[in-house]
Design a protein around this motif. Structure first.
Motif, PDB file in Angstrom:
ATOM      1  N   GLY A  32       0.908  -1.255  -0.051  1.00 10.49           N
ATOM      2  CA  GLY A  32       0.021  -0.126  -0.093  1.00 10.49           C
ATOM      3  C   GLY A  32       0.970   1.168  -0.124  1.00 10.49           C
ATOM      4  N   ASP A  33       0.403   2.390  -0.645  1.00  8.71           N
ATOM      5  CA  ASP A  33       0.976   3.467  -0.850  1.00  8.71           C
ATOM      6  C   ASP A  33       1.032   4.720   0.543  1.00  8.71           C
ATOM      7  N   ILE A  34       1.909   4.094   1.489  1.00  6.48           N
ATOM      8  CA  ILE A  34       1.779   4.645   2.608  1.00  6.48           C
ATOM      9  C   ILE A  34       1.786   6.463   2.638  1.00  6.48           C
ATOM     10  N   GLU A  35       2.613   6.857   1.865  1.00  3.39           N
ATOM     11  CA  GLU A  35       3.031   8.236   1.535  1.00  3.39           C
ATOM     12  C   GLU A  35       1.734   8.744   0.958  1.00  3.39           C
ATOM     13  N   GLU A  36       1.023   8.304   0.105  1.00  6.04           N
ATOM     14  CA  GLU A  36      -0.003   8.723  -0.493  1.00  6.04           C
ATOM     15  C   GLU A  36      -1.342   8.654   0.543  1.00  6.04           C
ATOM     16  N   MET A  37      -1.373   7.546   1.295  1.00  3.09           N
ATOM     17  CA  MET A  37      -2.321   7.850   2.442  1.00  3.09           C
ATOM     18  C   MET A  37      -1.893   8.891   3.425  1.00  3.09           C
ATOM     19  N   LYS A  38      -0.808   9.011   3.992  1.00  6.52           N
ATOM     20  CA  LYS A  38      -0.589  10.101   4.795  1.00  6.52           C
ATOM     21  C   LYS A  38      -0.794  11.664   4.079  1.00  6.52           C
TER      22      LYS A  38
END
Length: 428
Positions: A268-274
Motif C-alpha cells: 500500500g502507498d503509505i505516503e499517498e495515504m498520509k
C-alpha cells in the motif's frame, strides 16, 4: 486537557478513596444526572428491592468521566439472567432482544427506553474470537476480563466510581493501556488489537506515545487477526480511520505486520495515504476515502472487499477514487472553476455521482472547491423523449441520438437553456 475536564467532576477530594485494588470517588455532573430517568430509577429500584447490585459499565463510564453524555449505556449486575427474568416478569416489565442471554445479557423495555443489563462474568475459555463465560458476583473479576483500563470501570447509580485497574488515572493522563497483560488480553480476542488503535485515536493527544511492550504484544499476535471475521474488522477500522492520528496509526499497522490479515494491499502507498489524510482530515472524509489512497489499481479493491465485506457503496466509492483521482482534477488554466467536476456529475447521470466527486475533492485537498460543490445543485436536463415524440420524432434510435445532441447543446450553454430553446434546435 482531559485533566481540566475531569477534576471538577469530584465533589470533594476527600471522597477519593483508595483500597489495595480499588479507587472509588463520587461523580456528580449534569451528564450523569441526565441519565437518571424515570425508567432507570424504576429499574434500579427493582434491583435494590431484590438485593442485587446494578452499576453502569464500560464505555459509558469512560464517556461520563470525559464530560460527555454517552450515546449507549450498558449496565452490569450481580443478578443472573434467570434471576433478572423472574424479577422483570413479576414486575410486569417487558423483555426484548434476548439473543444475548447465553452471555448473560437481558434487555428490559420500560418507559420507552431499553436497559441492557449483563451479569458479571469471567472468561472460562477463549479461542481468540469467542469466549465461554461463567457468571460471578465479583466486580473485580469482571473488570479484569475487559480490554482496556479506561473501559473497565463501573459507576454506581449514586455516583460512586469503582475503578480496579487505574482506568481513571489513565484517562486523566490520556493513556491507553490493556488491563493486566497486553498479550493475554489480545489472545482472548484478537480484535482488541484494532480496538487499541481506535481508542488511542480517541484518547491520546500525541501520535507516537505508545508503550513498547504493547506494540511488541501486537506485533507478536498479528496473525490472530486472520481468524477474525471481516465484518468485525471493518467496524473497528472504519471508526479508527476517521479518528485522530489515523495517518500515524495506519502507517503503524503496516509496520507491525497487521494489514496482510485485513485485506489491505501489502505494498500500500503509505505516503499517498498520509498526504490524503492530511488533506481530508478536517473535511469529515468517509473512511474509504482515506483507505483508497493505499490502492494502486481498482482490482485491489475487490481483494479488500473479499476480506472485509464492505457495502456496495463503500466498494464503488473506493473504485471511483482510485480510477479518477488523477484524471479528474481542477483545470490548470482556471483553478477556481468547478466546471470539470460539475460536467462529470451531469455526464455520469448517476444519483450518487455528486457524493463521490465531493469525496474526491476531499481526497485532493480542494477545500474551497468542495464548499462550492456542496452548495451546488445538479441542474435537471429539461427535455425528454416524450417532448421529441410530440415534435414527430418517433424512431427510438433517432430519439436517443437527438437527446444526446441536445445534451451537448445544453452543456455548451453551461446548462442555461430551457426546454423551448433546446427544442428549437431539433430538425425534423
Amino acid at each position: 486537557m482531559l485533566g481540566r475536564i475531569i477534576s471538577p467532576l469530584l465533589i470533594r477530594r476527600p471522597h477519593l478513596i483508595w483500597t489495595r485494588n480499588l479507587l472509588t470517588m463520587k461523580l456528580k455532573t449534569c451528564e450523569f444526572q441526565s441519565l437518571l430517568s424515570e425508567g432507570l430509577n424504576a429499574v434500579a429500584g427493582l434491583f435494590e428491592k431484590h438485593q442485587f447490585e446494578l452499576r453502569i459499565a464500560g464505555g459509558a463510564v469512560r464517556d461520563l468521566l470525559s464530560g460527555k453524555r454517552p450515546e449507549d449505556v450498558d449496565f452490569a449486575t450481580t443478578a443472573t439472567p434467570e434471576e433478572m427474568k423472574r424479577m422483570f416478569q413479576a414486575a410486569g416489565i417487558r423483555m426484548i432482544n434476548n439473543k444475548g442471554e447465553k452471555h448473560g445479557t437481558i434487555t428490559a423495555r420500560l418507559h420507552n427506553e431499553n436497559f441492557e443489563v449483563t451479569t458479571l462474568r469471567v472468561d472460562v475459555q477463549t479461542d481468540g474470537r469467542h469466549a465461554e463465560v461463567e457468571f460471578t458476583k465479583d466486580w473485580e473479576k469482571d473488570a479484569e476480563r475487559r480490554d482496556l483500563t479506561i473501559n473497565s470501570m463501573f459507576l454506581g447509580l449514586d455516583g460512586t466510581l469503582y475503578d480496579y485497574y487505574n482506568g481513571y488515572e489513565d484517562l486523566q493522563n490520556r493513556k491507553v493501556r490493556f488491563v493486566g497483560s497486553a498479550e493475554q488480553r489480545i489472545q482472548e480476542d484478537y480484535l482488541r488489537i484494532l480496538r487499541y488503535f481506535r481508542f488511542y485515536g480517541r484518547v491520546v493527544p500525541e501520535p507516537g506515545d505508545h508503550e513498547p511492550e504493547t506494540l511488541d504484544a501486537i506485533r507478536d499476535n498479528a496473525s490472530g487477526l486472520a481468524g477474525i471475521s471481516g465484518e468485525r474488522i471493518w467496524v473497528e477500522l472504519k471508526k479508527m480511520v476517521v479518528g485522530s492520528h489515523a495517518g500515524h496509526l495506519l502507517e503503524l499497522m503496516y509496520d507491525l505486520g497487521l494489514v496482510q490479515y485485513m485485506g489491505l494491499p501489502p505494498d500500500g502507498d503509505i505516503e499517498e495515504m498520509k498526504r490524503v489524510w492530511q488533506n481530508a482530515k478536517d473535511s469529515s472524509p468517509k473512511p474509504m476515502t482515506v483507505l483508497a489512497a493505499f490502492f494502486h489499481r481498482p482490482e485491489e479493491v475487490d481483494k479488500m472487499d473479499l476480506r472485509l465485506k464492505v457495502s456496495k457503496e463503500e466498494k464503488t466509492l473506493a473504485q471511483f477514487l482510485v480510477k479518477h483521482r488523477r484524471e479528474l482534477h481542477k483545470c490548470p488554466d482556471n483553478p477556481d472553476s468547478l466546471t470539470p467536476f460539475t460536467d462529470f456529475i451531469i455526464d455520469s447521470r448517476e444519483l450518487d455521482s455528486k457524493l463521490k466527486v465531493c469525496e474526491l475533492l476531499k481526497y485532493q485537498g480542494e477545500a474551497r472547491l468542495l464548499a462550492e460543490l456542496t452548495d451546488w445543485s445538479t441542474p435537471r436536463f429539461p427535455v425528454s423523449g416524450h417532448d421529441l415524440r410530440r415534435l414527430g420524432v418517433t424512431s427510438g434510435k433517432e430519439i436517443g441520438s437527438t437527446l444526446q445532441e441536445l445534451r451537448d447543446v445544453w452543456k455548451r450553454s453551461r446548462y442555461q437553456m430551457d426546454k423551448e430553446e433546446l427544442l428549437s434546435h431539433v430538425h425534423h
